[in-house]
Design a protein around this motif. Sequence first.
Motif, mmCIF file in Angstrom:
data_model
loop_
_atom_site.group_PDB
_atom_site.id
_atom_site.type_symbol
_atom_site.label_atom_id
_atom_site.label_comp_id
_atom_site.label_asym_id
_atom_site.label_seq_id
_atom_site.Cartn_x
_atom_site.Cartn_y
_atom_site.Cartn_z
ATOM 1 N N THR A 371 0.965 -1.133 0.115
ATOM 2 C CA THR A 371 -0.116 0.059 0.039
ATOM 3 C C THR A 371 0.957 1.330 0.064
ATOM 4 O O THR A 371 0.370 2.291 -0.429
ATOM 5 C CB THR A 371 -0.850 0.028 1.315
ATOM 6 O OG1 THR A 371 -0.075 -0.404 2.423
ATOM 7 C CG2 THR A 371 -1.950 -1.206 1.045
ATOM 8 N N THR A 372 2.234 1.261 0.624
ATOM 9 C CA THR A 372 2.802 2.247 0.718
ATOM 10 C C THR A 372 3.215 3.152 -0.761
ATOM 11 O O THR A 372 2.968 4.085 -1.227
ATOM 12 C CB THR A 372 4.169 2.073 1.461
ATOM 13 O OG1 THR A 372 3.978 1.579 2.660
ATOM 14 C CG2 THR A 372 5.105 3.304 1.584
ATOM 15 N N ASN A 373 3.780 1.872 -1.624
ATOM 16 C CA ASN A 373 4.054 2.378 -2.989
ATOM 17 C C ASN A 373 3.003 2.214 -3.974
ATOM 18 O O ASN A 373 2.849 3.044 -4.760
ATOM 19 C CB ASN A 373 5.377 1.549 -3.606
ATOM 20 C CG ASN A 373 6.561 1.420 -2.800
ATOM 21 O OD1 ASN A 373 6.888 2.571 -2.234
ATOM 22 N ND2 ASN A 373 7.089 0.270 -2.426
ATOM 23 N N GLY A 374 2.101 1.447 -3.663
ATOM 24 C CA GLY A 374 0.850 1.164 -4.794
ATOM 25 C C GLY A 374 -0.147 2.299 -4.755
ATOM 26 O O GLY A 374 -0.317 2.759 -5.905
ATOM 27 N N TRP A 375 -0.470 2.833 -3.697
ATOM 28 C CA TRP A 375 -1.267 3.893 -3.648
ATOM 29 C C TRP A 375 -0.779 5.124 -4.091
ATOM 30 O O TRP A 375 -1.413 5.823 -4.722
ATOM 31 C CB TRP A 375 -1.984 4.338 -2.266
ATOM 32 C CG TRP A 375 -2.910 2.983 -1.487
ATOM 33 C CD1 TRP A 375 -3.093 2.560 -0.591
ATOM 34 C CD2 TRP A 375 -3.768 2.180 -2.473
ATOM 35 N NE1 TRP A 375 -3.823 1.498 -0.134
ATOM 36 C CE2 TRP A 375 -4.442 1.373 -1.384
ATOM 37 C CE3 TRP A 375 -4.292 2.290 -3.688
ATOM 38 C CZ2 TRP A 375 -5.540 0.740 -2.023
ATOM 39 C CZ3 TRP A 375 -5.375 1.653 -4.015
ATOM 40 C CH2 TRP A 375 -6.012 0.628 -3.166
ATOM 41 N N LYS A 376 0.550 5.355 -3.660
ATOM 42 C CA LYS A 376 1.190 6.388 -4.257
ATOM 43 C C LYS A 376 1.068 6.767 -5.817
ATOM 44 O O LYS A 376 0.934 7.679 -6.549
ATOM 45 C CB LYS A 376 2.605 6.525 -3.867
ATOM 46 C CG LYS A 376 3.383 7.789 -3.976
ATOM 47 C CD LYS A 376 4.752 7.702 -3.307
ATOM 48 C CE LYS A 376 4.927 7.414 -2.253
ATOM 49 N NZ LYS A 376 6.205 7.152 -1.503
ATOM 50 N N VAL A 377 1.329 5.490 -6.271
ATOM 51 C CA VAL A 377 1.778 5.352 -8.033
ATOM 52 C C VAL A 377 0.494 5.252 -8.584
ATOM 53 O O VAL A 377 0.030 5.977 -9.709
ATOM 54 C CB VAL A 377 2.316 4.057 -8.450
ATOM 55 C CG1 VAL A 377 2.527 4.051 -9.869
ATOM 56 C CG2 VAL A 377 3.819 4.208 -7.801
ATOM 57 N N SER A 378 -0.628 4.454 -8.093
ATOM 58 C CA SER A 378 -2.124 4.297 -8.834
ATOM 59 C C SER A 378 -2.916 5.268 -8.128
ATOM 60 O O SER A 378 -3.948 5.765 -9.341
ATOM 61 C CB SER A 378 -2.613 3.110 -8.290
ATOM 62 O OG SER A 378 -2.804 3.051 -7.018
ATOM 63 N N MET A 379 -2.924 6.030 -7.211
ATOM 64 C CA MET A 379 -3.950 7.235 -6.726
ATOM 65 C C MET A 379 -3.444 8.524 -6.614
ATOM 66 O O MET A 379 -4.355 9.522 -6.149
ATOM 67 C CB MET A 379 -4.469 6.393 -5.318
ATOM 68 C CG MET A 379 -5.125 5.262 -5.515
ATOM 69 S SD MET A 379 -6.608 5.022 -6.535
ATOM 70 C CE MET A 379 -7.167 3.343 -6.411
ATOM 71 N N GLY A 380 -2.036 8.434 -6.598
ATOM 72 C CA GLY A 380 -1.590 10.017 -6.056
ATOM 73 C C GLY A 380 -1.771 10.889 -7.155
ATOM 74 O O GLY A 380 -1.843 10.702 -8.320
#
Length: 584
Positions: A371-380
Amino acid sequence: MSTPINAFPEPPLPTLQRLNATIPDDLDAKTVAKAWFAAFARSAEAGDAQAVSQLFVDDAFWRDMLALTWDFRTFSGLPKITQFLTDRLGSARPTAFTLRDDTFLGLHRPYPDIAWINLFFDFQTATGIAFGIARLIPDANGEWKAHTVFTNLEDLKNFPEKIGPLRNAAPNHGKWVDDRKKEAEFKDTSPTVLIVGGGQSGLGVAARLKALDIPTLVVEKNQRIGDNWRNRYDALCLHDPLANWLENYAETLELNVWTSSSVINAAQEGDLWNVLIKRGDGSERTFTVRHVVFATGLGSNDDDFPKLPGMDTFKGQILHSSRHKSAADHLGKKVVVVGAGTSSHDICVDYFEQGVDVTMLQRGPTYIMSTTNGWKVSMGGVYSEDGLPTHIADRLTASFPHHFNIGLAQRTTKAIAELDRDLLDSLRARGFKLTDGIQGTGFGLLARSKAGGYYLDTGASKLIADGKIKLKNGSPIASFTETGFKFEDGSELAADVVVFATGLGDSSDHIRRICGDEVSKNLKPVWGLDPEGELKGVWRDIGVKGLWLMLGNLAMCRFHSKHVALQIKAMEERVFGERYSAAY
């Protein structure tokens, strides 16, 4: 008919190289957008399908949510778009097109090799107020045409939501408590809409219907609103805060809810439904309503686990994840959790933290994203603290047709995997089977196709990589034994307790149990993507008049609850048009 998993079309992304195009340094994106929009509005208002079509590239998409089709449709390719426009412009009668000259109007570069001009616009139809998003891409000659257009019904003419300044401002002198009780009891009348289930799906629709002056009752089997979250396993992330928030939501918005109550039967009689409800005190009420909305969640909440040879010989305990409450129930036991999706990971963490010997039995590969990297890339920049206003983010997200989004999701998935490289390598070293999702799209298509097969990591993956949560995979289960499992490769695994975290069944089972087999056999399939890339059976016609299915995560419920409410309101006010549905 639906698209089989791993057989989704993969339309090419409109890269500048593929288009043989460049972006001039002196591009005036607003001028280009205004010129295109003027021609688009003029042609659409004239009902000239051919003229509108000429403003699109050959492999364009048009996604419509109720505005022009009274359905959820995605038309891909110029021939289908042209046919849709030919069939619908005359009856929908779009007019009053207005381009929004705002911060979203202009050139957007999601990647160095992709460029499009975004534009937002408003318009009206014969019965509704609508909103649209278009994306223009260049060709080799510098001409800009539409690659995607999204149109969405926002409101009905003459029937606005009673929110903001339209709320009832009349003073209430000490009568509020009695008035609320009377409204919620429906003592001498029936609601127009009865909603089965008081989770986020049911409450969202109820709030939308209340704002549209549609009398609505929510029937919730649990003692309190939010208990559908409170009563799940203790390790479920955020369940208590979410449960309390939902309870407060229902009270603050003055929604009519009967808790500790169950819908026993709903019988269709012509255009009406006779619904029998049993309340917590044992009393029963029968209402005659025009619409029944099932908001009972994704799945049937039945114990959905495989029936395996030797199950009856196992001397330990077998339970489904839906029956699991706390790892403290099995202290000192050897536990095997079957499955490797979200619930399995959460439950395994719970057992580990309680000092219980736990093994995850992985039957197939799982998509893992931190979630740390994933949300940043996909939802940022969209759904984030520094992101867009939520109502804009919802519409912007919906404006990407699911099939078109495959190419973008593949890029996002690769970027996240690179950031998660150390985590993923450590899982591989432990023997955990990984996948990059359906056709390399991460968790998106997995969620929309099978509502499982992934875990958005909040800590369990490191415990697996470190061996603190044990792992068993590599061979299918052959049978239970008296003391655990035997596998096809001859290996065995001991267990005192087996937890099956293997899914929750079919959402339509709720409807079958309450409405009967005759109604159930007329239902359209539920969940998964149809050949156009739209979700099946939810938020729209499900095959039986007056019957609706509302489900999804919080974001889906927030956005699509209004779609359900607008359809019901249009039907009640007799302004609902003819559905332009696909023949699948």
